[in-house]
Structures are given as C-alpha cells and as structure tokens.
Design a protein around this motif. Structure first.
Motif, PDB file in Angstrom:
ATOM      1  N   GLU A 310       0.930  -1.051   0.000  1.00  0.00           N
ATOM      2  CA  GLU A 310      -0.133   0.084  -0.048  1.00  0.00           C
ATOM      3  C   GLU A 310       0.862   1.286   0.003  1.00  0.00           C
ATOM      4  O   GLU A 310       0.678   2.070   0.728  1.00  0.00           O
ATOM      5  CB  GLU A 310      -0.842  -0.110   1.211  1.00  0.00           C
ATOM      6  N   GLU A 312       2.078   4.775  -0.393  1.00  0.00           N
ATOM      7  CA  GLU A 312       1.273   6.019  -0.637  1.00  0.00           C
ATOM      8  C   GLU A 312       1.642   6.774  -2.166  1.00  0.00           C
ATOM      9  O   GLU A 312       0.887   7.452  -2.496  1.00  0.00           O
ATOM     10  CB  GLU A 312       1.394   6.908   0.485  1.00  0.00           C
ATOM     11  N   LEU A 315      -0.452   6.284  -5.136  1.00  0.00           N
ATOM     12  CA  LEU A 315      -1.664   7.165  -4.966  1.00  0.00           C
ATOM     13  C   LEU A 315      -1.724   8.209  -6.049  1.00  0.00           C
ATOM     14  O   LEU A 315      -0.630   9.048  -6.206  1.00  0.00           O
ATOM     15  CB  LEU A 315      -2.311   7.712  -3.633  1.00  0.00           C
ATOM     16  N   GLN A 320      -4.245  10.773  -2.947  1.00  0.00           N
ATOM     17  CA  GLN A 320      -3.629  11.334  -1.961  1.00  0.00           C
ATOM     18  C   GLN A 320      -4.450  12.381  -0.999  1.00  0.00           C
ATOM     19  O   GLN A 320      -4.313  12.096   0.236  1.00  0.00           O
ATOM     20  CB  GLN A 320      -2.339  12.003  -2.426  1.00  0.00           C
ATOM     21  N   ALA A 323      -6.814  10.404   1.106  1.00  0.00           N
ATOM     22  CA  ALA A 323      -6.044   9.560   1.973  1.00  0.00           C
ATOM     23  C   ALA A 323      -5.595  10.329   3.265  1.00  0.00           C
ATOM     24  O   ALA A 323      -5.450   9.858   4.317  1.00  0.00           O
ATOM     25  CB  ALA A 323      -5.109   8.793   1.504  1.00  0.00           C
ATOM     26  N   THR A 363      -8.034  -2.167   0.313  1.00  0.00           N
ATOM     27  CA  THR A 363      -6.480  -1.326   0.761  1.00  0.00           C
ATOM     28  C   THR A 363      -6.924   0.097   0.982  1.00  0.00           C
ATOM     29  O   THR A 363      -7.730   0.614   0.458  1.00  0.00           O
ATOM     30  CB  THR A 363      -5.596  -1.710  -0.313  1.00  0.00           C
ATOM     31  N   THR A 364      -5.932   0.871   1.607  1.00  0.00           N
ATOM     32  CA  THR A 364      -5.811   2.207   1.578  1.00  0.00           C
ATOM     33  C   THR A 364      -6.024   2.733   0.196  1.00  0.00           C
ATOM     34  O   THR A 364      -6.791   3.807   0.032  1.00  0.00           O
ATOM     35  CB  THR A 364      -4.564   2.761   2.413  1.00  0.00           C
ATOM     36  N   GLN A 365      -5.080   2.353  -0.843  1.00  0.00           N
ATOM     37  CA  GLN A 365      -5.475   2.843  -1.919  1.00  0.00           C
ATOM     38  C   GLN A 365      -6.587   2.844  -2.721  1.00  0.00           C
ATOM     39  O   GLN A 365      -6.841   3.503  -3.177  1.00  0.00           O
ATOM     40  CB  GLN A 365      -4.209   2.166  -2.943  1.00  0.00           C
ATOM     41  N   GLU A 366      -7.251   1.647  -2.511  1.00  0.00           N
ATOM     42  CA  GLU A 366      -8.590   1.430  -3.114  1.00  0.00           C
ATOM     43  C   GLU A 366      -9.573   2.289  -2.586  1.00  0.00           C
ATOM     44  O   GLU A 366     -10.231   2.984  -3.222  1.00  0.00           O
ATOM     45  CB  GLU A 366      -8.943  -0.136  -2.801  1.00  0.00           C
ATOM     46  N   THR A 369      -8.998   6.116  -3.813  1.00  0.00           N
ATOM     47  CA  THR A 369      -9.100   6.175  -5.036  1.00  0.00           C
ATOM     48  C   THR A 369     -10.627   6.287  -5.487  1.00  0.00           C
ATOM     49  O   THR A 369     -11.124   6.999  -6.172  1.00  0.00           O
ATOM     50  CB  THR A 369      -8.514   4.977  -6.001  1.00  0.00           C
TER      51      THR A 369
END
Length: 411
Positions: A310, A312, A315, A320, A323, A363-366, A369
């Motif tokens: 993940e 960052e 992103l 970003q 997040a 995930t954090t990214q998903e 986004t």
C-alpha cells in the motif's frame, strides 16, 4: 452538501439516457433496413429501376415497400434521411465518456498496475486511438474495394483483436472494454458521416441535374452499412461490459473481447440469413454457445490481483488528498468492515464469484481512489450496502463518509 459532484452525477445520468435513446433509434433503423433489404423479392411489375419489393404488416396496417437500384427516374419531392440517429449516438457517447472516463481518469481510466501515466496522457491516447481506428479501417476498405468482402472482414477482425490486446496493455480492464466499443462505434458512425450519407448525396445531386447516377456509390454505401450491421451486437456488449467484471477484470480479458465479437457476428449471420430466406443456420447458435463456454472458462482462468503493498506514492494526486483528509481512518474502518465482504478480490459473500463491477475496497489505496463512489453510493444515497443486509450502515456512519469526502475536496 457538495453541489458540484451532484451536478456531474446528474449530467452523467442525462447523457447516459440520451445515449441509450439515440442508440436504440440507430440500432432499430439499422436492423430494420438490413432485414428489409435482405428480404426483398423481385418486382412483380418489373418497373424501371425497381430491384425489389416487399409487403409488410404492422400496427394494423399494410405497407408496400420498393427499393430502387440505383435510383428512381426522378427526385422524390419528400425524401427522409436516416443519419441523425447515428450522429447523436456518437456525440452523446463521446460526451458521456468525457464525463465518466476523462473527468474520472484516476478512477476509471488509469490503472497503475497496468501502466502508470498522467491524466492528459491517458486522454490523448484515448482520443488518438479512436481517430486511428477510422483511418486504418477506411484505408483498408478503399484498398480492397471490389475484392472479396469476406477477407476484408477477416482483416478487420484481426485489427479489432490487436486493439483489444493493446487497450488492455494501457488502460484498466473496464476502460479497455469501453474503449474497444467506442473504437468500433466510431468506425460505424464515421461510415455514416463520411461514406454512406455523402454517397447518397452524390446520387441525389445527379438526379437533380438529370444525370444517371453511378451505381458504385450505392454499392460502397451498402458495404459499409453491412459492416455496421455485423458490428452492432459486439458494441452493445462492450458498452454494457462494466456490469461484468468476470469479463473485463479477467486475466485473459482481451481474448474474451475477441470472442465476444465472434459471438455477435454469428448471431447476426443467423438472422441475416433468415431474413434473406436462406434457411435457419442453427449451427451458428451451436458455435455461439461454444464461444460463450470458452468465455466462461477464460473468465475463471485468473482475475487481476492487486499488489498487496500500500505504497502511498502509488496514489494519484486526488487519491492522496482523500487519504490524508480528516476522517479517513474512520471511513476506512467503516468501508473495510461493511463493504469488503463483497468488494474483495475473493468475495466472502456466498455465491459471489467476483467483486461487483470489479470494485475492490480492501486497501488504503482502493478506498482513497474510490472516494467519490463511496460518497455517492453510501454517503449521499443508501444504495450500498444493500438494504436488509447485516452490513447495513447507520446514519452516523453515512454522515462520517460525507464529512470525510467534503474534507478531501476542500483539502
């Protein structure tokens, strides 16, 4: 409440319905005239210039239709043109693609796991590919004019397969399928705009001037119209493919797209032959079923796996912001607790083979986004999670999602 995102959601709603309406009109008239043309019988009175005629019944009335080849002896006083159905379909479709895929490039168009690129680079590739498709197709048609049309269709199919592979190497699976449909639809609409209508106008001008029209213009227009007819069903699937992640998110998605084109051709060939009174080619349905079974097998041969890291830095700029926005940790917990049972690489919900629409929220990214979609589906509306499920969100959780999204926009 943030009004601008709501405005664009309604703009998408309006454009999508306009696109559907105009597409139905275009497909309907296209299918009707191909069926009519194939079903014409030789003229009973052998009038000069009449190549075929047909009686039809519909809506309580009888219709007698005649086709002139190349044209009637004189220009009719009232002539109806069929062109705006095609133009409107392409214009609304491109506008819809701009609103959804260009404005939402980080979410729907670009997949860093496929290829990292900037928004404008992705948009430039998208637009250039549509123009490229028409130029290549039109050039090949002109070079092979008067030759075996079957070989022409084979060459065009090879180009479509190559584009299917190419799109999946550049864009997200969802965007790749959509672009393959847009690529094909651009060729179809350009056929009407650059070839069919101009050729018909040449014939009209000859009639007005008292000249005998050259039959080559009608033959060329008929060839392009036939191409459009066989391409219609695959395009419809591509335009609706975002509902089928087992197709666009599969490891061999470009092969699936290639097989879908063949399925559309076999089905259209069955009906075209039937309209031509050439019998029922039932083998085409057997072949279609075989192709569909192959698609089913390919869809389970592998689903794209997200990198477990993940980072960052992976992103995009907008992701970003979300997040790092206030409330993200709380929303992340809400989403992963209430949404990830279905929106996972391997859904935990019994009977669900893939995440709905290919959307993963693990995930954090998903989560970052997909901020806008989460806000719309679970913050502004109660569309998700499904009503009545034990994962349903309470009002405070939905309010937290709204606060986080608005903080991300302001940040």
């Amino acid at each position: 409440m943030t009004l601008m995102p709501i405005f664009w959601e309604w703009a998408e709603f309006a454009l999508r319905w306009l696109h559907v309406i105009t597409a139905i009109a275009w497909i309907g008239s296209s299918f009707y005239f191909i069926a009519l043309d194939l079903g014409l019988r030789p003229s009973s009175d052998r009038r000069q210039g009449v190549s075929g005629e047909e009686w039809q019944v519909h809506g309580g009335g009888f219709y007698f239709i005649q086709k002139y080849m190349v044209a009637p002896a004189r220009m009719p006083s009232d002539l109806i043109w069929f062109k705006w159905e095609s133009y409107s379909t392409w214009l609304t479709g491109f506008a819809l693609m701009a609103v959804v895929y260009y404005m939402g490039a980080e979410l729907f168009l670009i997949d860093p796991n496929v290829m990292e690129m900037g928004r404008w680079t992705a948009i430039a590739i998208s637009v250039a590919s549509l123009a490229f498709g028409w130029i290549v197709y039109n050039t090949i048609c002109k070079l092979m004019l008067g030759k075996d049309d079957t070989w022409l269709m084979v060459i065009l199919y090879v180009i479509l397969v190559a584009m299917a592979w190419g799109y999946t190497q550049v864009f997200s699976g969802r965007a790749a399928f959509l672009h393959l449909g847009a690529f094909t639809a651009t060729v179809m609409s350009a056929n009407v705009f650059f070839i069919i209508i101009p050729n018909q106008k040449v014939v009209v001008e000859d009639l007005k001037a008292g000249r005998t029209p050259d039959p080559k213009y009608g033959k060329i227009a008929k060839q392009r119209s036939t191409h459009n007819n066989y391409l219609t069903l695959p395009v419809i699937f591509m335009m609706l493919s975002n509902h089928y992640p087992l197709a666009f998110a599969a490891k061999y998605n470009w092969i699936i797209a290639a097989l879908v084109f063949l399925m559309g051709v076999t089905i259209r060939h069955f009906f075209n032959t039937m309209h031509k009174r050439g019998g029922m080619l039932w083998w085409t349905w057997g072949l279609t079923v075989g192709l569909f079974l192959a698609v089913m097998w390919l869809s389970t041969a592998g689903i794209y796996m997200q990198d477990e890291g993940e980072d960052e830095a992976a992103l995009g700029p907008m992701a970003q912001r979300f997040a790092s926005a206030a409330g993200f940790e709380e929303v992340h917990d809400i989403v992963t607790t209430n949404c990830s049972m279905c929106h996972a690489t391997e859904p935990y919900w019994e009977g669900m083979a893939s995440p709905p629409k290919g959307v993963r929220l693990e995930t954090t990214q998903e989560v970052a986004t997909l901020a806008k979609e989460i806000w719309l589906q679970a913050g502004v509306t109660h569309a998700m999670p499904p009503a009545g499920s034990y994962m349903a969100l309470d009002d405070e959780s939905r309010a937290a999602i709204r606060r986080w999204y608005e903080a991300g926009l302001e940040g």
